[in-house]
Design an enzyme around this catalytic site. Structure first.
Site, PDB file in Angstrom:
ATOM      1  N   LYS A 130       0.861  -1.187   0.000  1.00 37.73           N
ATOM      2  CA  LYS A 130       0.000   0.000   0.000  1.00 37.73           C
ATOM      3  C   LYS A 130       0.893   1.232   0.000  1.00 37.73           C
ATOM      4  CE  LYS A 130      -4.096   1.862   2.389  1.00 37.73           C
ATOM      5  NZ  LYS A 130      -5.046   1.651   3.529  1.00 37.73           N
ATOM      6  N   SER A 140      -9.894   1.454   2.222  1.00 39.78           N
ATOM      7  CA  SER A 140      -9.004   2.298   1.443  1.00 39.78           C
ATOM      8  C   SER A 140      -7.886   1.539   0.732  1.00 39.78           C
ATOM      9  CB  SER A 140      -8.376   3.344   2.356  1.00 39.78           C
ATOM     10  OG  SER A 140      -7.540   2.719   3.307  1.00 39.78           O
ATOM     11  N   SER A 186     -10.210  -0.942   6.343  1.00 40.51           N
ATOM     12  CA  SER A 186      -9.561  -0.674   5.053  1.00 40.51           C
ATOM     13  C   SER A 186      -8.807  -1.848   4.442  1.00 40.51           C
ATOM     14  CB  SER A 186      -8.617   0.525   5.176  1.00 40.51           C
ATOM     15  OG  SER A 186      -9.371   1.713   5.218  1.00 40.51           O
TER      16      SER A 186
END
Ligand code: MG
Ligand code: ZN
Lengths: 115, 485, 497
Positions: free
Chosen positions: B79, B154, B178
């Site tokens: 990420k 996310s 997320s």
């Protein structure tokens, strides 16, 4: 208890908007160093109002005698020994800076600001 | 996505045995990226050359007879809120565009030691604030299973990278769901560890008291192996649990015979789509069939989770994101005074959702409102922990949907932020309590999109959680898509 | 943090000498008296910063002692330095504070010196609370709290002669960012500019004695802010205060307080109200200048720092700190007065010069208390008394007390002892300072009288001026061995006066 995914009131619900005023939003924008357009001010006033309205269940809750949890872990006294570790290479640090002078970070004057 | 891609376990075994080179593994995944990345947009950056160089180094270690590590040669998507030394780390925000961190996150260092090969920086909602990855300054990620739908967020880029076969493993961060939400939407395994089990050092903060780094994988076993590789105490993180990485894979196949599992009423009731509810019921049956005792249980305070979360997380974020001021790194828009420069830079650098949360959090902390909002929310946190503790006196694990619905279409929820926030309603309570939870793909809904079921456990119950997840996984194996039971 | 003391009526110390307040009388004849509360920030003498392993070092090359943590880089996290806690507790216990479980908060405001745009500081749960500091004049200043926080970086203001007001731009060095600070918040018990100076000097002595800080005002490792307010003489409640910053010496502290007191009285006299604000002392023009009004609503949005965990030193740690504390200046002064019956001011001087231990050792070695204190206070200023042994000092004081040495001779011998050590008696002998017998002195006096009958008659008739003439003659005849006082006494006796 509120069912999952409770449908939210419509965007332009006056009662919600009342929860935070346009002036509040403008003041908060100053504190946060954000410049909002008039449209953004209007939109945020309504949208923040909606979230705060949703939080009314929390706001209204009687939590007398309930200790706050700042942290999920019960840790205390996490300490490090006073031993020097290598610092970063200055060139690498300053390379990231938008403006540099004399190996320092250059900024516009901070007039009348806190010291 | 065609066929079932090789697992991390299979790849690592071949590479360690020298029957397959890490370089060839990376080349295959880069090829897969070349085919679909333009359409999916899982990555802000594909680390093509770095990945090949790291893979070559792994191969040299194998050739030299050294131990290349448990994840030798396995490509992994990171990420883009995990700091990678000398490799652009943006949080999908214009304000950090082009920033090259001078240091590696602890998890990145541990992945290197394990022989894993970072292959790209995965897209996310700006500063991890969102549930759809639509709030990325560099454009949304599309759900590989249906590109008209969001991958969730996310950590949408990480989930999509695994689902699209770009990498068998990925790391995301989970502040309110997320990791678990995008895992559910993309049909992969996603897990949030106990708060403090994985070091946050080098994870760019959203909400410090809620953030945890978590693994994505196709299989429960791969997710477990990845968690083992990154978990364990880190002296650089004051909130890191002072114990070594737990052993999870060793007990993975011990099953759930005799476990007591509670189906959480408040997280599975009204508001959950019927087809999603049916898959959760099917999961309950499978666990029962495997010898677990499944009953309904009420955890009342979880209904307050969403409200508390949307006061606490923005409050911490408003402080964590103050440092983006145009002075030391990142975007600067010049102005006559430092204050005006700060404002101009932040106004130009942050997207609407980030501004909204900074505003909300600043307000919740500001004079006169602290007690009513932030203070109260911290007390609600205590109530949620209390109610979970009560439930865990009667149950070993809890069960719920990961999300009330399957992946939604682009634009469905962007107009009304609150409706977007509501997608996190099932995942948020574990973050507030600091407890672990895992999302396991369990068939599909009426729309043919994957449904994720969530297993929740008390702090440090990872080994048990993964055992139950493995049972669900094997109960699905062979079973055809499992649509509409 | 002194906000928390505003309006509180405890403006007089609970105990100790009451100091006559500094007052300013306005044209109408109304007298206004001074109330001062001092906030002192001191940098702790650790090897590394408070939350990272960077060197805590003054005067390094700009931006060389920096890392992801103290630069506030995205993703970095703080870890508290154990020695910082140790030194903070030392300061707290030396100031008679109680050590409490404490929590770090974030104080949120934007400033380029502050890498995270919040300062990690202790807010409603500080580590040290409720202590006091006793000054040499016996007055006691209350200490509200002594809490931990991180220092900021340092800005150099370019253009406008380095003045913050009209700088063209600023250059920031983050070497100081994250240096550990203890902020010592005194209660508004200070009543005169001189008492403010004494408080700062006494606090500095404590910080040096505990080795918690090098406490150099000029290097900024000890920084003093003064909250100054005036009130009608004799009344009790606090007036609106102004906080004065940029005080780089105790001299500027005294000047700034006096200036500010008069400035406020001018305003009050003309019926204006004081606006609570932060003011900047300008050493050059001897005035305070407004920096910003507190009424520009500070809203620091304090909340518990989620990247750190609570600090709860246990009883054993606190006990260990207590056990290791040195004897503090106030106690040393008390002991010296008790043992030597010295005057308080003289005792303070001796302790300030670190000579009290020597004096007491010499006293134990049989020295004369009065002579020891006098010589220590008057004749050992700024000299390194290292070579001076307690026994030697004791013997010297005895010889002086017995009249074996005159005061002048004693000073000479003392100087010799300090520079090259040795035995007082031997030195005195070598310098020919052996005392004269009474007969020899009497003879010398009578010879002098006989040498000038006319002058003698004038003396007998009561003209004291001629006494000096005869003393001089005797001194000359005895090569200064005679004791002036004894000679005068004999002359009087002979004159029958
Ligand atoms: Mg302070
Ligand atoms: Zn540092």
């Amino acid at each position: 208890p509120r069912p999952v995914g409770r449908p939210t009131a419509g965007l332009y619900d006056a009662e919600m908007a009342a929860r935070i005023t346009r002036d509040d939003v403008a003041h908060v924008a100053d504190l946060a160093r954000l410049a909002l357009t008039d449209d953004e001010l209007d939109l945020f006033t309504v949208q923040l109002g909606a979230v705060l309205d949703h939080a009314e269940d929390v706001e209204a809750l009687d939590t007398d005698g309930v200790l706050p949890t700042a942290h999920p872990l019960p840790l205390v006294n996490v300490l490090r020994d006073d031993v020097v570790r290598p610092s970063l290479d200055r060139a690498e640090v300053l390379a990231a800076a938008p403006s540099v002078e004399d190996d320092r970070f250059r900024v516009p004057p901070a007039l009348g600001e806190d010291t | 996505m065609t066929g079932v891609p090789a697992t991390a376990a299979a790849i690592a075994a071949d590479v360690r045995a020298g029957t397959r080179s890490a370089v060839s593994v990376v080349e295959e995944h880069l090829a897969a990226i070349d085919v679909r990345e333009a359409e999916v947009h899982a990555f802000n950056l594909v680390m093509r050359d770095d990945a090949l160089a790291v893979a070559a180094a792994v191969d040299r270690r194998v050739a030299a007879g050294e131990d290349p590590g448990p994840l030798a040669g396995v490509p992994i998507a990171l990420k883009d809120n995990l700091c990678t030394r000398g490799v652009a780390t943006t949080c999908s925000s214009k304000i950090l565009e082009g920033w090259l961190p001078p240091y590696d996150a602890t998890v990145v260092t541990r992945l290197a030691a394990a022989g894993a090969v970072p292959i790209g920086k995965a897209n996310l909602d700006e500063f991890a604030m969102g549930s759809s990855t639509e709030h990325s300054a560099f454009g949304p990620t599309r759900n590989p299973l249906d590109t008209s739908r969001v991958p969730g967020g996310s950590s949408g880029g990480s989930a999509a990278a695994v689902a699209a076969g770009f990498a068998p493993l990925a790391l995301g961060s989970d502040t309110g769901g997320s990791v678990r939400l995008p895992a559910a939407y993309c049909g992969v395994v996603g897990m949030k560890p106990t708060y403090g089990m994985v070091s946050r050092y080098g994870l760019i903060a959203f909400a410090s008291s809620l953030d945890q780094i978590g693994p994505f994988a196709h299989t429960v076993a791969d997710a477990a192996a990845l968690l083992e590789a990154i978990a364990g105490h880190d002296p650089m993180d004051s909130t890191s649990i002072a114990s070594p990485a737990p052993s999870i894979t060793a007990t993975l196949d011990e099953g759930v015979d005799g476990l007591r599992i509670g189906l959480v009423t408040e997280l599975s009731g009204e508001g959950t789509d019927p087809d999603v509810a049916r898959r959760v019921a099917a999961a309950a049956e499978a666990l029962t069939a495997a010898g677990a005792k499944v009953e309904e249980v009420s955890v009342p305070a979880t209904t307050l989770g969403l409200s508390a979360y949307y006061l606490i997380a923005p409050a911490e974020a408003s402080s964590n994101l103050a440092r983006y001021d145009g002075v030391r790194y990142g975007l600067r828009v010049d102005a006559a005074t430092n204050g005006a420069m700060n404002t101009a830079s932040r106004t130009a650098g942050f997207g609407a959702e980030v501004k909204r949360r900074i505003m909300l959090g600043t307000y919740a902390l500001s004079a006169g409102y602290y007690d009513a909002y932030y203070g109260k929310a911290q007390q609600v946190r205590t109530l949620i922990i209390r109610d979970f503790a009560a439930a865990y006196e009667r149950f070993d694990l809890l069960l719920s949907p990961t999300a009330p619905t399957t992946a939604f279409a682009f634009g469905d929820k962007t107009a009304d932020p609150l409706s977007m926030y509501l997608t996190d309603v099932c995942t948020i309570p574990s973050n507030l309590a600091g407890d672990p939870a895992i999302s396991v793909p369990y068939g599909v809904g009426d729309d043919g999109m994957p449904v994720g079921v969530q297993l929740l456990g008390p702090a440090l119950s990872e080994a048990v959680l993964f055992r139950a997840a493995a049972v669900l996984e094997s109960s699905m194996a062979g079973a055809t898509s499992g649509a509409t039971t | 943090m002194s906000e928390t003391t505003a309006g509180v009526l405890t403006t007089d110390a609970g105990a100790g000498t009451i100091v006559e307040p500094f007052t300013v009388t306005d044209p109408s004849g109304q007298a206004w008296e001074l109330v001062v509360g001092l906030e002192v920030h001191c940098e702790l003498a650790t090897s590394t910063k408070i939350f990272c392993g960077c060197a805590n070092q003054f005067g390094s090359e700009p931006n060389t002692n920096v890392c992801p943590v103290c630069l506030g880089l995205p993703g970095s996290l703080p870890v508290l330095n154990r020695q910082v806690v140790e030194l903070a507790m030392r300061i707290g216990r030396a100031l008679r504070c109680s050590v409490e479980p404490s929590v770090f908060h974030r104080k949120n405001y934007f400033y380029p010196d502050m890498p995270k745009d919040y300062q990690v500081s202790q807010y409603d749960r500080p580590i040290n609370v409720d202590g006091q500091l006793e000054l040499p004049d016996g007055s006691i200043i209350g200490i509200e709290r002594a809490h931990l926080e991180e220092d900021t970086g340092k800005s150099t203001h370019v253009g406008g002669g380095g003045r913050i007001h009209d700088a063209v731009h600023s250059l920031v060095d983050y070497n100081r960012a994250g240096v550990p600070l203890v902020e010592i918040v005194g209660r508004p018990h200070v009543r005169t500019p001189e008492q403010a100076r004494a408080y700062v000097q006494e606090l500095r002595a404590v910080l040096l004695a505990t080795e918690a800080s090098d406490a150099k005002m000029e290097e900024g490792s000890m920084r003093v802010d003064a909250n100054v307010s005036m009130r009608r003489a004799g009344t009790d409640e606090l007036g609106t205060r102004c906080e004065i910053k940029n005080l780089n010496s105790t001299r500027s502290l005294v000047r700034a307080i006096e200036y500010e007191a008069r400035r406020q009285v001018d305003l009050l006299a003309s019926g204006e109200r004081i606006v609570q604000q932060t003011r900047h002392w300008d050493e050059a023009d001897g005035r305070t200048h407004t920096l910003r009004s507190k009424e520009e609503a500070d809203d620091y949005r304090y909340f518990p720092e989620p990247d750190l965990v609570p600090l709860e030193p246990d009883a054993a740690w606190i006990a260990a700190v207590d056990a290791a504390l040195p004897v503090l200046p106030a106690e040393r002064r008390r002991l010296l007065v008790e043992r030597t019956e010295a005057d308080a001011a003289v005792a303070a001087l001796v302790v300030e010069r670190d000579l009290d231990a020597l004096v007491l050792a010499a006293l134990d070695a049989g020295g004369d208390a009065g002579r020891l204190v006098t010589r220590a206070a008057n004749d050992l200023a700024g000299v390194d008394a290292g070579a001076l042994s307690a026994d030697g000092f004791a013997e010297l004081s005895r010889m002086e007390a017995d009249g074996a040495l005159t005061a002048t001779q004693a000073k000479t011998v003392l100087a010799e002892l300090v520079s090259s050590g040795g035995e007082p008696a031997a030195i005195a002998a070598r310098l020919g300072f052996e005392a004269m017998g009474d007969d020899a002195l009497a003879t010398a006096v009578d010879d002098a009288i006989a040498s000038d009958p006319a002058a003698w008659q004038r003396f007998v008739d009561g003209d004291p001026k001629v006494a000096g003439l005869f003393v001089g003659k005797v001194m000359k005849a005895t090569q200064g061995k005679a004791d002036g006082k004894a000679v005068t006494a004999l002359l009087r006796q002979r004159a029958g006066t």
